[in-house]
Design a protein around this motif. Structure first.
Motif, PDB file in Angstrom:
ATOM      1  N   SER A 166       0.838  -1.206   0.000  1.00 29.14           N
ATOM      2  CA  SER A 166       0.000   0.000   0.000  1.00 29.14           C
ATOM      3  C   SER A 166       0.869   1.250   0.000  1.00 29.14           C
ATOM      4  N   ILE A 167       0.207   2.361  -0.269  1.00 25.93           N
ATOM      5  CA  ILE A 167       0.852   3.672  -0.221  1.00 25.93           C
ATOM      6  C   ILE A 167      -0.025   4.556   0.652  1.00 25.93           C
ATOM      7  N   VAL A 168       0.600   5.253   1.595  1.00 23.09           N
ATOM      8  CA  VAL A 168      -0.128   5.876   2.702  1.00 23.09           C
ATOM      9  C   VAL A 168       0.244   7.350   2.833  1.00 23.09           C
ATOM     10  N   TRP A 169      -0.786   8.165   3.082  1.00 29.96           N
ATOM     11  CA  TRP A 169      -0.656   9.619   3.308  1.00 29.96           C
ATOM     12  C   TRP A 169      -0.933   9.901   4.774  1.00 29.96           C
ATOM     13  N   VAL A 178      10.626   0.691  -6.940  1.00 34.90           N
ATOM     14  CA  VAL A 178       9.251   1.114  -7.147  1.00 34.90           C
ATOM     15  C   VAL A 178       9.182   2.633  -7.155  1.00 34.90           C
ATOM     16  N   LYS A 179       8.066   3.163  -7.675  1.00 33.51           N
ATOM     17  CA  LYS A 179       7.892   4.625  -7.783  1.00 33.51           C
ATOM     18  C   LYS A 179       6.632   5.047  -7.040  1.00 33.51           C
ATOM     19  N   ALA A 180       6.747   6.118  -6.253  1.00 31.61           N
ATOM     20  CA  ALA A 180       5.604   6.696  -5.548  1.00 31.61           C
ATOM     21  C   ALA A 180       5.234   8.024  -6.206  1.00 31.61           C
ATOM     22  N   THR A 181       3.917   8.202  -6.417  1.00 34.36           N
ATOM     23  CA  THR A 181       3.418   9.441  -7.008  1.00 34.36           C
ATOM     24  C   THR A 181       2.279   9.959  -6.147  1.00 34.36           C
ATOM     25  N   VAL A 182       2.277  11.257  -5.897  1.00 37.22           N
ATOM     26  CA  VAL A 182       1.172  11.876  -5.179  1.00 37.22           C
ATOM     27  C   VAL A 182       0.702  13.084  -5.991  1.00 37.22           C
ATOM     28  N   LEU A 205       1.440   3.783  -6.226  1.00 34.54           N
ATOM     29  CA  LEU A 205       2.708   3.081  -6.132  1.00 34.54           C
ATOM     30  C   LEU A 205       2.800   2.152  -7.337  1.00 34.54           C
ATOM     31  N   THR A 206       3.853   2.297  -8.129  1.00 27.86           N
ATOM     32  CA  THR A 206       4.008   1.477  -9.330  1.00 27.86           C
ATOM     33  C   THR A 206       5.314   0.704  -9.263  1.00 27.86           C
ATOM     34  N   GLY A 207       5.280  -0.492  -9.866  1.00 24.29           N
ATOM     35  CA  GLY A 207       6.457  -1.337  -9.880  1.00 24.29           C
ATOM     36  C   GLY A 207       7.443  -0.921 -10.947  1.00 24.29           C
ATOM     37  N   ALA A 208       8.581  -1.607 -10.968  1.00 24.02           N
ATOM     38  CA  ALA A 208       9.617  -1.297 -11.952  1.00 24.02           C
ATOM     39  C   ALA A 208       9.132  -1.546 -13.367  1.00 24.02           C
ATOM     40  N   ASP A 209       8.119  -2.420 -13.510  1.00 27.89           N
ATOM     41  CA  ASP A 209       7.565  -2.713 -14.828  1.00 27.89           C
ATOM     42  C   ASP A 209       6.470  -1.741 -15.245  1.00 27.89           C
ATOM     43  N   ASN A 247       3.565  -1.343 -13.766  1.00 30.63           N
ATOM     44  CA  ASN A 247       2.237  -1.757 -13.315  1.00 30.63           C
ATOM     45  C   ASN A 247       1.924  -1.173 -11.936  1.00 30.63           C
ATOM     46  N   GLN A 248       0.666  -0.814 -11.773  1.00 26.65           N
ATOM     47  CA  GLN A 248       0.261  -0.235 -10.496  1.00 26.65           C
ATOM     48  C   GLN A 248       0.250  -1.302  -9.409  1.00 26.65           C
TER      49      GLN A 248
END
Length: 910
Positions: A685-688, A714-718, A765-769, A771-772
């Motif tokens: 998960s990705i948490v605020w 992985v990449k996090a975007t807000v 949160l998206t993976g190196a590929d 995908n979400q």
């Protein structure tokens, strides 16, 4: 053979395991029962248990076991007890005695016959074939167990009559420890503030005394009755203690225990044999000769030192369901005398090891000192606990289908520990937890009889100890049972506690033990119970300012939880649905700081979302508020392991249709809190964090990984959106690595100027590929919630010094959605629901429901992979729903979509 009363009494004081149909020598007496008030029964008591007695006009017991009030409702004496205020109709049924009666045929050709009562509330006289087997001073204690040798009284090979005269709990004790009247305290159970004591139970307005209980006080033969037919020697309490050489998990050391009782008046010698099996594993066999003294009980054990095979290489471990498979082995024991089997017993068990520890967090010494927070390890791994509190039915109705639905939701939510605060009903729920891999915590009930030790009589003293022995004998073989609490809110005095510890030692208890789950005692076990028991703003959970929101908590949640509208209509009369009124409060909790009138949640909704002038408006605001509160509560225990080890949501489920705390209601309808919890407990998960920490100038975005494999690159975007759907700002961070079972701070975000008064935060949160991996949507206000100083953190009151302003959500323009749906499967069906927002607006808090026909009732129970979702401009999402075709009852399935600003749309499911 002369009846041995000493042996009968000895057997009465000891508990029996859950036989679970694993012994050919034990038969459940489940049919043919009838019940009547003793006031309506004429003739002598001995006559009631004789064949010629006419009980044809007594109430039929449809399903045993059953409490008095359940039997009366089943027979139509009282109708729909959970609707409106119907539960007040029966009056004081607890002031009467009640007869239970059945007939059965005992198998011929056995030497010893015993009757086993797994639970009678509260005391009873037991009669068989005109003979009094035990009186109500011997049979006492709701959580006690009894076994009586009836070999002299039984009619083997022919019909027998069993009659039990039940005397309900009569003692009256309030929460402050005041004994009302002259009747001594009795150790039954209490619903405390789970029901509203203003309406249900005993009331003395002049002295401000309210004691909560249902009209029969849950009296009756409330657990199973069994007949055992064996040779002279019986086997009881089979158990396998399992030990691992941690941190290694092989080999496992197994120690097998059981009790052998010689019912005869002569010495008996025989052979005890054991066999442990599991498919794909080598069978383990062992045996030893045993000599038994007359009318005595002996514990027999087999150890790895005696039997090399009991050191098991590469065992299939029992794991919690989120970590692996809950593998089970089977133990079979039999005792033979001169080559003939006297008795045999079998149990399933799991190989695992529970370790209890304390961390080094002492950041709130006023809450607890003398050690840090409690935490647990399972098979050597740290176990972050995110659980909930269980409740059986208010009348203790035995319903396996309900248990199955409960377990379905537990696992769908992702809960990994379920707490019983007493109310330990039928074995089947715990056996299901063994098979499903769901850990369980059990213990004594708080506040009332079990924790006013100074009021205990001599009888209570022995009942308490016998009840603990009974509970532990029954529970110790279950791999799902990982913790026992000797006290809840209180800590037993030393004489009681010392005896509890001695019993736990004697019974080889191998799991965690805590003596109290509250911080307010002379010492503590690392677990606090400071609530809160009311709604809190989301930032509260992420702030380290408030002690109750961290550490290890046995209870925290919201005792004022408004069920979804469809459920309200099932138990509140149509003319009482609006505005909130006494019919609502009748189904609320008992605490008078607001729980009993829903004052705190109504205050929070009015301040944050705006006042409501109709039920539908109140409902949508309430479900949104529960979602944000519960989600944050569970999220913070994944993002802050260093000082947050255990959270138990109060509560997970209700015993009846109620406004008391729950994640899903009595009808298995999921509210906003359910889907908020489910979102929080996703493995990734990705948490605020709502700008919660420190001076509240910086927000944090966490990447959370509760899986056994690390997340790499992985990449996090807000992204921040105004209420009108325009995107204000996007921030991202890449090349993030998150170790297994941990979290990292992915982004830090300063305050952003120029946002609308209510705005949205969209996290991905998206993976190196590409995908979400996870998505999370938060709704925020430019005006912060502020609870104020810690002194304002009242566990039963929501009293903020400043409230967030989310009223702009009410002015969002209507946003219709595109909907398409497909389905697959026959008996178990899956609906794939695709929702598309083709507009430039935000579609907020969308609920998808699979219904029985167009706009019919939702199919329940049901699971969705996500729900209460938000769609941003031109976004599309596909949800999955899983349900049983049998629930349709011949109707066609349909889909109902509706949201905070999304008009209802109905679609047939092909």
């Amino acid at each position: 053979m002369k009846r041995n009363f000493a042996l009968a009494l000895l057997l009465a004081l000891f508990a029996l395991p859950g036989f679970a149909a694993q012994s050919s020598d034990v038969t459940e007496l489940a049919t043919g029962w009838r019940m009547a008030s003793a006031q309506n029964v004429t003739g002598g008591e001995a006559q009631v248990s004789q064949p010629g007695f006419d009980a044809s006009k007594w109430y039929a017991v449809r399903h045993m076991p059953a409490t008095v009030l359940q039997v009366l409702e089943d027979n139509g004496v009282y109708k729909d007890l959970y609707y409106g205020m119907n539960l007040t109709q029966p009056g004081d049924l607890w002031k009467q005695d009640w007869w239970y009666r059945t007939t059965f045929t005992a198998p011929a050709g056995r030497q010893v016959y015993t009757l086993i009562f797994k639970g009678i509330n509260y005391r009873a006289d037991v009669w068989l074939n005109g003979h009094k087997i035990a009186n109500n001073s011997q049979v006492a204690g709701m959580y006690n167990r009894f076994e009586f040798d009836v070999s002299n009284e039984i009619q083997s090979g022919s019909e027998n009559v069993l009659a039990v005269k039940v005397t309900p709990e009569r003692g009256l004790l309030n929460e402050e420890g005041v004994v009302v009247g002259n009747h001594p305290v009795e150790l039954a159970d209490s619903w405390l503030d789970w029901i509203n004591w203003k309406y249900i139970g005993y009331h003395d307005p002049a002295h401000h005394i309210n004691i909560p209980f249902v009209p029969d006080r849950n009296a009756g033969v409330w657990k199973r009755v069994l007949l055992s037919a064996t040779g002279a020697v019986t086997i009881r309490h089979p158990y396998v203690r399992t030990d691992l050489p941690l941190p290694a998990t092989t080999p496992a050391a197994l120690t097998v225990y059981c009790d052998l009782t010689n019912h005869s008046d002569k010495h008996v010698s025989g052979v005890l044999r054991g066999e442990i099996t599991r498919s794909g594993k080598q069978t383990i066999t062992f045996e030893k000769p045993v000599s038994l003294v007359p009318t005595g009980t002996t514990e027999v054990s087999f150890t790895p030192q005696e039997v090399a095979q009991l050191s098991v290489p590469d065992p299939d471990l029992w794991w919690p369901y989120r970590w692996g498979k809950p593998n089970l082995y089977h133990l079979k024991l039999d005792f033979t005398v001169n080559g003939s089997t006297s008795d045999e017993q079998g149990i399933d068990f799991g190989i695992r090891q529970i370790t209890q520890r304390r961390d080094n967090d002492n950041s709130f010494p006023n809450i607890g000192s003398g050690g840090g927070n409690f935490y647990m390890q399972i098979n050597g791994r740290d176990y972050l606990i995110r659980g909930g509190a269980y409740s059986p039915d208010l009348l203790f109705k035995n319903d396996p289908a309900r248990d199955a639905a409960m377990m379905l939701y537990i696992k769908d939510l992702g809960l990994n520990l379920v707490r019983w605060e007493l109310k330990i009903a039928d074995d089947t729920m715990i056996e299901r937890a063994d098979r499903e891999g769901v850990p369980i915590m059990l213990g004594w009930m708080c506040c009332m009889q079990w924790e006013h030790w100074n009021t205990w009589s001599a009888e209570d003293q022995w009942v308490a100890r016998a009840s603990l022995r009974a509970r532990l004998y029954e529970l110790r073989s279950h791999p799902s049972v990982v913790m026992w609490a000797n006290g809840s809110d209180g800590l037993p005095p030393d004489p009681v506690l010392n005896d509890y510890h001695q019993i736990e030692k004697e019974l080889h208890w191998q799991d965690a033990i805590v003596d109290t789950v509250a911080e307010r005692n002379r010492f503590w076990s690392g677990i606090h119970m400071l609530g809160p028991y009311v709604w809190r703003p989301p930032y509260y959970w992420f702030s380290d300012k408030y002690g109750p929101a961290r550490g290890s908590s046995a209870e925290e949640g919201d005792n004022e939880t408004i069920p979804p509208l469809d459920s309200l209509k099932k138990f509140i009369p149509s003319d009482k649905l609006w505005p909130p009124n006494e019919y609502w409060f009748f189904h609320a909790g008992g605490n008078e700081d607001g729980n009993s009138t829903l004052a705190n949640i109504r205050r929070a909704l009015d301040h944050r979302y705006g006042p409501s002038d109709n039920l539908e408006d109140l409902e949508k605001k309430a479900q949104a508020a529960y979602y944000e509160d519960v989600r944050s509560q569970y999220e913070t225990y994944a993002t802050h392991w260093s000082n947050r080890k255990m959270v138990m949501h109060w509560m997970m489920a209700n015993p009846w249709p109620s406004f008391f705390g729950h994640l899903f209601d009595y009808y298995f309808k999921q509210g906003g809190g359910y889907f908020g919890a489910k979102k929080a407990m996703q493995p990734v998960s990705i948490v605020w964090d709502y700008y919660a920490p420190g001076d509240r100038s910086t927000a944090h975005v966490y990447a959370v990984n509760q899986t056994s494999q690390p997340l790499e690159n992985v990449k996090a975007t807000v992204a921040f959106y105004n209420i009108d759907g325009t995107r204000k700002l996007v921030k991202e961070a890449g090349s993030i690595n998150v170790p297994a079972y941990s979290s990292v701070t992915a982004l830090e975000i300063p305050r952003i100027a120029g946002l609308s008064s209510a705005y949205f935060v969209r996290c991905d949160l998206t993976g190196a590929d590409g995908n979400q991996l996870a998505e999370n949507v938060y709704w925020e206000s430019t005006t912060d919630d502020d609870l104020g100083p810690p002194s304002n953190d009242d566990q039963f009151v929501t009293k903020l010094v400043k409230w967030a302003d989310l009223t702009a959500l009410n002015k969002m323009p209507s946003t219709p959605l595109g909907v398409s749906v497909t389905s697959t499967g026959t008996d178990q069906r899956t609906a794939k629901i695709t929702l598309t927002n083709n507009s430039r607006r935000i579609a907020f808090f969308i609920r998808a429901e699979v219904t029985k026909g167009l706009d019919g009732d939702e199919l329940l129970p049901i699971t969705y992979d996500d729900n209460d979702i938000t769609l941003f401009p031109h976004q599309s999402r596909t949800l999955e729903a899983h349900f049983a075709a049998s629930q349709l009852g011949g109707s066609a399935p349909a889909l109902r979509i509706e949201g905070y600003n999304v008009p209802k749309k109905l679609t047939a499911i092909p």
